[in-house]
Each structure stands twice: as structure tokens, then as C-alpha cells.
Design a protein around this motif. Sequence first.
Motif, PDB file in Angstrom:
ATOM      1  N   PRO A  47       0.802  -1.237   0.000  1.00  0.00           N
ATOM      2  CA  PRO A  47       0.000   0.000   0.000  1.00  0.00           C
ATOM      3  C   PRO A  47       0.826   1.274   0.000  1.00  0.00           C
ATOM      4  O   PRO A  47       0.294   2.357  -0.278  1.00  0.00           O
ATOM      5  N   TYR A  48       2.112   1.168   0.307  1.00  0.00           N
ATOM      6  CA  TYR A  48       2.916   2.361   0.555  1.00  0.00           C
ATOM      7  C   TYR A  48       4.108   2.536  -0.385  1.00  0.00           C
ATOM      8  O   TYR A  48       4.708   3.610  -0.397  1.00  0.00           O
ATOM      9  N   SER A  49       4.515   1.515  -1.090  1.00  0.00           N
ATOM     10  CA  SER A  49       5.750   1.593  -1.861  1.00  0.00           C
ATOM     11  C   SER A  49       5.589   0.867  -3.184  1.00  0.00           C
ATOM     12  O   SER A  49       4.815  -0.092  -3.289  1.00  0.00           O
ATOM     13  N   ALA A  50       6.332   1.328  -4.194  1.00  0.00           N
ATOM     14  CA  ALA A  50       6.321   0.667  -5.498  1.00  0.00           C
ATOM     15  C   ALA A  50       7.431  -0.360  -5.618  1.00  0.00           C
ATOM     16  O   ALA A  50       7.466  -1.110  -6.592  1.00  0.00           O
ATOM     17  N   TYR A  51       8.339  -0.397  -4.633  1.00  0.00           N
ATOM     18  CA  TYR A  51       9.539  -1.226  -4.740  1.00  0.00           C
ATOM     19  C   TYR A  51       9.730  -2.107  -3.515  1.00  0.00           C
ATOM     20  O   TYR A  51       9.290  -1.775  -2.401  1.00  0.00           O
ATOM     21  N   PHE A  52      10.448  -3.221  -3.734  1.00  0.00           N
ATOM     22  CA  PHE A  52      10.926  -4.059  -2.640  1.00  0.00           C
ATOM     23  C   PHE A  52      12.305  -4.577  -3.012  1.00  0.00           C
ATOM     24  O   PHE A  52      12.515  -5.065  -4.127  1.00  0.00           O
ATOM     25  N   HIS A  53      13.244  -4.478  -2.085  1.00  0.00           N
ATOM     26  CA  HIS A  53      14.649  -4.800  -2.335  1.00  0.00           C
ATOM     27  C   HIS A  53      14.949  -6.207  -1.817  1.00  0.00           C
ATOM     28  O   HIS A  53      14.747  -6.491  -0.634  1.00  0.00           O
ATOM     29  N   THR A  54      15.447  -7.084  -2.697  1.00  0.00           N
ATOM     30  CA  THR A  54      15.771  -8.461  -2.304  1.00  0.00           C
ATOM     31  C   THR A  54      17.262  -8.678  -2.104  1.00  0.00           C
ATOM     32  O   THR A  54      17.725  -9.818  -1.998  1.00  0.00           O
ATOM     33  N   GLY A  55      18.048  -7.590  -2.049  1.00  0.00           N
ATOM     34  CA  GLY A  55      19.464  -7.723  -1.717  1.00  0.00           C
ATOM     35  C   GLY A  55      20.270  -8.365  -2.833  1.00  0.00           C
ATOM     36  O   GLY A  55      20.094  -8.068  -4.005  1.00  0.00           O
ATOM     37  N   GLY A  56      21.199  -9.248  -2.430  1.00  0.00           N
ATOM     38  CA  GLY A  56      21.995  -9.979  -3.415  1.00  0.00           C
ATOM     39  C   GLY A  56      23.470  -9.638  -3.447  1.00  0.00           C
ATOM     40  O   GLY A  56      24.188 -10.107  -4.334  1.00  0.00           O
ATOM     41  N   ASP A  57      23.953  -8.856  -2.491  1.00  0.00           N
ATOM     42  CA  ASP A  57      25.368  -8.487  -2.523  1.00  0.00           C
ATOM     43  C   ASP A  57      26.224  -9.514  -1.780  1.00  0.00           C
ATOM     44  O   ASP A  57      25.764 -10.204  -0.876  1.00  0.00           O
ATOM     45  N   GLU A  58      27.482  -9.593  -2.181  1.00  0.00           N
ATOM     46  CA  GLU A  58      28.538 -10.303  -1.462  1.00  0.00           C
ATOM     47  C   GLU A  58      28.228 -11.769  -1.143  1.00  0.00           C
ATOM     48  O   GLU A  58      28.658 -12.297  -0.122  1.00  0.00           O
ATOM     49  N   LEU A  59      27.500 -12.431  -2.015  1.00  0.00           N
ATOM     50  CA  LEU A  59      27.283 -13.866  -1.816  1.00  0.00           C
ATOM     51  C   LEU A  59      28.590 -14.604  -2.089  1.00  0.00           C
ATOM     52  O   LEU A  59      29.177 -14.481  -3.158  1.00  0.00           O
ATOM     53  N   ASN A  60      29.034 -15.371  -1.109  1.00  0.00           N
ATOM     54  CA  ASN A  60      30.311 -16.083  -1.226  1.00  0.00           C
ATOM     55  C   ASN A  60      30.054 -17.527  -1.663  1.00  0.00           C
ATOM     56  O   ASN A  60      29.328 -18.271  -0.987  1.00  0.00           O
ATOM     57  N   ALA A  61      30.654 -17.905  -2.779  1.00  0.00           N
ATOM     58  CA  ALA A  61      30.427 -19.245  -3.326  1.00  0.00           C
ATOM     59  C   ALA A  61      30.888 -20.341  -2.381  1.00  0.00           C
ATOM     60  O   ALA A  61      30.349 -21.466  -2.412  1.00  0.00           O
TER      61      ALA A  61
END
Length: 449
Positions: free
Chosen positions: A338-352
Motif C-alpha cells: 500500500p505504501y511503496s512501489a519497490y521491494f529490495h531483495t538484496g543480493g550483494d557479497e554472496l560467497n560461493a
Amino acid sequence: MLPKAIIAIAALAFSPANALWPIPQKISTGDSVLFIDQAVRVTYNGVPIIPIGYNPPASSNFDSRQIVQGAVSRAFQNIFSTNYVPWKLHPRNSNFEPKVAPQNRIQSISIQQTGKDTSKTFKPRAGDVDESYSLTISKNGQVNISAKSSTGVLHALETFSQLFYKHSAGPFYYTTQAPVSITDAPKYPHRGIMLDLARNYQTIDDIKRTIDAMSWNKLNRLHLHITDSQSWPLVIPALPKLSQAGAYHPSLVYTPADLAGIFQYGINRGVEVITEIDMPGHIGVIELAYSDLIVAYEEMPYQYYCAEPPCGAFSINNTKVYSFLDTLFDDLLPRVAPYSAYFHTGGDELNANDSMLDSHIKSNETSVLQPLLQKFINFAHSKVRAAGLSPFVWEEMVTTWNLTLGSDTVVQSWLGGDAVKNLAESGHKVIDTDYNFYVSLYFENRDIM
């Protein structure tokens, strides 16, 4: 030749309008004095509004008039309660203040909104809202504000309030710059700040104070990095153990009511809040609440498994993780939508190397992990889109893992170099949060391209 921006700043520094920020696109001022008092008549689209002490009601149904009335009230609060005497803007011991002559005063403030707000106005994607405005103050005290959206009105009222100072002789408030003519619009549709609430819990008042400061500077996106391996302060009623086990302390949490209040507070000030649940890395704290979802939690030496301890990532080939995300998103996303057009799912610095410890994978090979990660992101983003939101991701999802993302996905670049240029040229929507310019907050100060 000097760049135009430098010339504009230099010109403003030697003009009376040296307290306006950000610098308007076009401005002309005079040298006549006008005083203002709280009895000035204010109208919005021809209808009088009460300018003092108004707070919009808590609601997810936003009303343009209520938002404008709240903005007028805050502008008056800024003028009549901040009590700023501009000593530092003039030579020491100078006689810069005008003679008190309240008969030369602002007579009326007429606000005209020429366009109609829609639901997109209050939870916009970049470029959805025309934030431009014009502001004029005549020599005899007639103020006219015109904007296509209520957001533009908010910006105009902020600029208007910055034109006035308190007189050191008493409760008198004045401008020395009439007549004034300003036409302004932001250069970039995304002008943001990021707050990390997981590593460093911030109170609701702190967050709201940040939103206030953003509105004064006409910034429009507050990115809340709200969970990480350090803590999970976000209360998820469907998964109560997340915050019970993951918060630093039972009092250091954000309830659903808290989150809604932050969203509402932002929208009433022209600031859209973007919530981030960082995944599939930076999420080890879940291990404290729900076992069998996380690998490499608190593994040492940490530098083999993450950039900063404690380590921990989702077991991305584990069906239990998908069930967990179903529950998480079904609880959280309907409260964000109801309040935002976006949602952030991250994804940085994933170490294999994390996946070397994963019984469901036992490999750190890109050829093995990339399709699993693609499946994971496809699933997460399908949930985000089903809730009517557009996904955000950190740049590594593209630059390191070469994932295919939807055309609506915004890629947040933070590692500097040529990443923004390369991402934009390959067709991605991009914002720049270059860590090389980190101060005490992340500033997201680039266009969504």
C-alpha cells in the motif's frame, strides 16, 4: 569555462538567497522586505485551509488536501518555531536586519495544484510524478504556488519556508528578497539515502528525523536495509521467532504498526520508503530462529565465507527455504504494497564457498551455483511482482552472477568503477550508491537510467 553548476553556486553565494537548498533551477529575487505572521490567509485550489498544528491522519488512503495541509503546517512551524537569525550569513557586527514594519507583510498564499494526484503519486516508480513547481512572491505580499502534483507543492512550501528569518528584536519573521520568482524541478527522479537498521538499530524517532531532513533537502527515497546477519529486528507475525531470536534485544524491533507508521510519515513528506530483506547472503541470523535454512553461519575464518562476520547464507537448493520465503513474503509484502512501489531483495557479497558446506550442493563452482541462484531470484521476484511491487537487487546479481532479471528490476550499483555505465548500457535500470563516497549514510544520488 567554469561548469554551470559552479557558476550557479557562486552567483547564489553573493546573492541574498544564500539559505535556499537545494539551489533552485531558476530564481530571481529583489531587495524589498516583507514580514509574515500566522494570520496569513492560505488557500489550496481556492479553498481556505488551516495552516497551524495540522497532522494528517494515520492511513494508507492518502488525500492530496490532507498532505498539502500538513505541509503548510510544517512550513509555518519552520518559519515561526525554528527561530533562525542569520548571523552567519552576514559580516560580523553588521546591521543587516530590516526595521520592523509588519505592515509590509505577506497578504495571502494561494496554492494551485494543476494536476490530479493518483495512487502512483504516493508510491511512485521513478519518473511517475512531476515534482516541479513555481513560486512567486510579489512586492506587495501576494504568494502564488503552482505545481502539477502535491509532491511539487511540498517542495514549493519547503523553499518558501527557507526564505524567512526570525528578527532578533522579537517575534517577527521576514524576508528581504521580494519580489521572488522561482521555477524548480529535481534533476534526478531517485534521490535517496540508505539506513542500515540491522547492524545499528535506530529508533522510530531517529528514522522519522531522517525523513524530516530528507524532506528539507527534497530527497525522495529512503532505503531501509532492515535485516542482515547481525540482527533481524523486523517483526514478522507469521514467523515470530525471527525477531524473538534475531533482534539484539526484545525492545529493539520494528512492529507492523511501526513499519506502517514509517511509510505513512514518509509519504506525507514526499519520501517513499524502500524495504530490503538482503538475501541469499547476509542472512545468517535466521539460523538462530529456524534451523536447516542457513549454511556457513558464524564459520571461521570468516574471510573464506563472507566479507564481514557473522557469515551465513540461504541454502538455495533447499525446498525448506522456498517454503520459508512463501510464508515471509505472504506476511510482509501485502503490508509494504500500500505504501511503496519497490521491494529490495538484496543480493550483494554472496560467497560461493558457503555452498561447499551445503549438503544440498557441496560445490562452489559458478556453473553449479548460477542456475540455482537464477531459480532462487526468479522465485523471490515472482512473489514481489505478485504483490504489485518492482524488485531491487544489488549489482553482483548481474556483474558477478550474470543473472537474467526482469525489465522492471532496478539494479543498485555500489562498487564503483564502470559498473553504472556498463549496467545502463546493457539495458538495466540503475541507481548509484558508490561506496567510495560513503560518509555516515549511503547516498543514492543518481538517476534511475
